[in-house]
Scaffold this motif. Sequence first.
Motif, short mmCIF file in Angstrom:
data_model
loop_
_atom_site.label_atom_id
_atom_site.label_comp_id
_atom_site.label_asym_id
_atom_site.label_seq_id
_atom_site.Cartn_x
_atom_site.Cartn_y
_atom_site.Cartn_z
N TYR A 32 0.83 -1.21 0.00
CA TYR A 32 0.00 0.00 0.00
C TYR A 32 0.86 1.26 0.00
O TYR A 32 0.52 2.25 -0.66
CB TYR A 32 -0.96 -0.01 1.19
N ALA A 33 1.96 1.23 0.73
CA ALA A 33 2.85 2.39 0.74
C ALA A 33 3.41 2.66 -0.65
O ALA A 33 3.47 3.81 -1.11
CB ALA A 33 3.99 2.18 1.74
N ILE A 34 3.82 1.60 -1.35
CA ILE A 34 4.36 1.77 -2.71
C ILE A 34 3.28 2.27 -3.67
O ILE A 34 3.50 3.19 -4.47
CB ILE A 34 4.95 0.44 -3.22
N MET A 36 0.56 3.95 -3.01
CA MET A 36 0.20 5.34 -2.71
C MET A 36 1.29 6.30 -3.18
O MET A 36 0.99 7.43 -3.60
CB MET A 36 -0.06 5.49 -1.20
N THR A 37 2.54 5.87 -3.14
CA THR A 37 3.64 6.71 -3.63
C THR A 37 3.62 6.82 -5.15
O THR A 37 3.86 7.89 -5.71
CB THR A 37 4.99 6.13 -3.17
N LEU A 38 3.31 5.72 -5.83
CA LEU A 38 3.28 5.72 -7.30
C LEU A 38 2.21 6.66 -7.86
O LEU A 38 2.33 7.12 -9.00
CB LEU A 38 3.05 4.31 -7.82
N VAL A 40 1.65 9.68 -7.23
CA VAL A 40 2.12 11.05 -7.45
C VAL A 40 3.02 11.15 -8.69
O VAL A 40 3.27 12.25 -9.18
CB VAL A 40 2.86 11.57 -6.20
N LEU A 41 3.48 10.03 -9.21
CA LEU A 41 4.38 10.07 -10.36
C LEU A 41 3.68 10.60 -11.61
O LEU A 41 4.35 11.07 -12.54
CB LEU A 41 4.95 8.68 -10.64
N TYR A 68 -5.16 12.11 -7.92
CA TYR A 68 -4.18 11.65 -6.91
C TYR A 68 -4.79 11.68 -5.52
O TYR A 68 -4.69 10.69 -4.76
CB TYR A 68 -2.94 12.53 -6.97
N PHE A 72 -5.49 8.41 -3.31
CA PHE A 72 -4.75 8.30 -2.05
C PHE A 72 -5.72 8.02 -0.91
O PHE A 72 -5.46 7.16 -0.05
CB PHE A 72 -3.97 9.59 -1.79
N PRO A 111 -2.82 2.73 -9.39
CA PRO A 111 -2.22 3.90 -10.05
C PRO A 111 -2.47 3.96 -11.56
O PRO A 111 -2.56 5.06 -12.11
CB PRO A 111 -0.72 3.72 -9.74
#
Length: 221
Positions: A32-34, A36-38, A40-41, A68, A72, A111
Motif C-alpha cells: 500500500y505504501a508503494i 500510494m507513492t506511485l 504522485v508520479l 491523486y 490516495f 495507479p
Amino acid sequence: MTVIGTGSTGDARESPYPESPARLVALSDGIYAIAMTLLVLDVSIPEGLDAAGFRYEMSQVWPKLGAYALSFAVLGAFWRDQRQILHQVRRADILTVRLTLASLGAAALLPFPTALLSEYGGEQPLAVSCYVATIAVISLLHLALFTSIWRRERLQARPIPDRVGWTTVTEQGAVALLCAASVVIAFAVSPQVALGTWLLSLPLKHAIRWRSRTRRASGAT
C-alpha cells in the motif's frame, strides 16, 4: 526442521506461517505504501516552458492532483480495512494468504486506472469504468477475505460478533454494487455522472458503519 508442503494432510493446507498473520500485515503495509507513492508520479510539468506554457500546464495539472488525492484517500481506506481484517486473524491458512495477495495485487494496480481517470475521465466512459472496476475488485476480495475468516472460528484471534460481520459484509457489498452501477451509467449516461454515483459509496460506507456503532451503543445501555 519443518518442510513446507509436507507433513499431515491438515498441514498441507496451511500457509508457511500458520501461527501468525504478522508477515501478511507487513507485506500489506509495504504494498500500500508503494501504491500510494506511485500515484504522485503522474503529477508532473515539462521543463523549459515559457510563461504561457507554464500557465497552461499548471491548469492541466489540477485534474491529476484531484485524481491523486481521491485515489490516495481510497487506498488509505482500503489499507485500514485490510489491517482491521488481518488483525482479527490468529492463524493464516493458505486461503487467507491467497486472498490477501489477490487484494494486494488489485490495490497495486490502482495507479494505472488513476492515470486514465485524470487524463480521460471526463470524456471516456472506459476510463471511469476501469477505475471503479478496480475498486470493485478490491472490495470484493476484502469481502471474500473477511467472510473466510468470519465463518471459520479456528482462524480468529477473538470471536467476531455477527453484527460486526454483517456490517462489514454490507459495507464492502455496497461499494461493489455502486461500482457496478457506475460502470453501467458511464456507458449509458455519462462518465461524470458515473463518477458522481461511485463517490456516493464513500459517505454510504461511513453511514453504514456509524449506524452499526449506534446500534451497538444503544444495545449496551
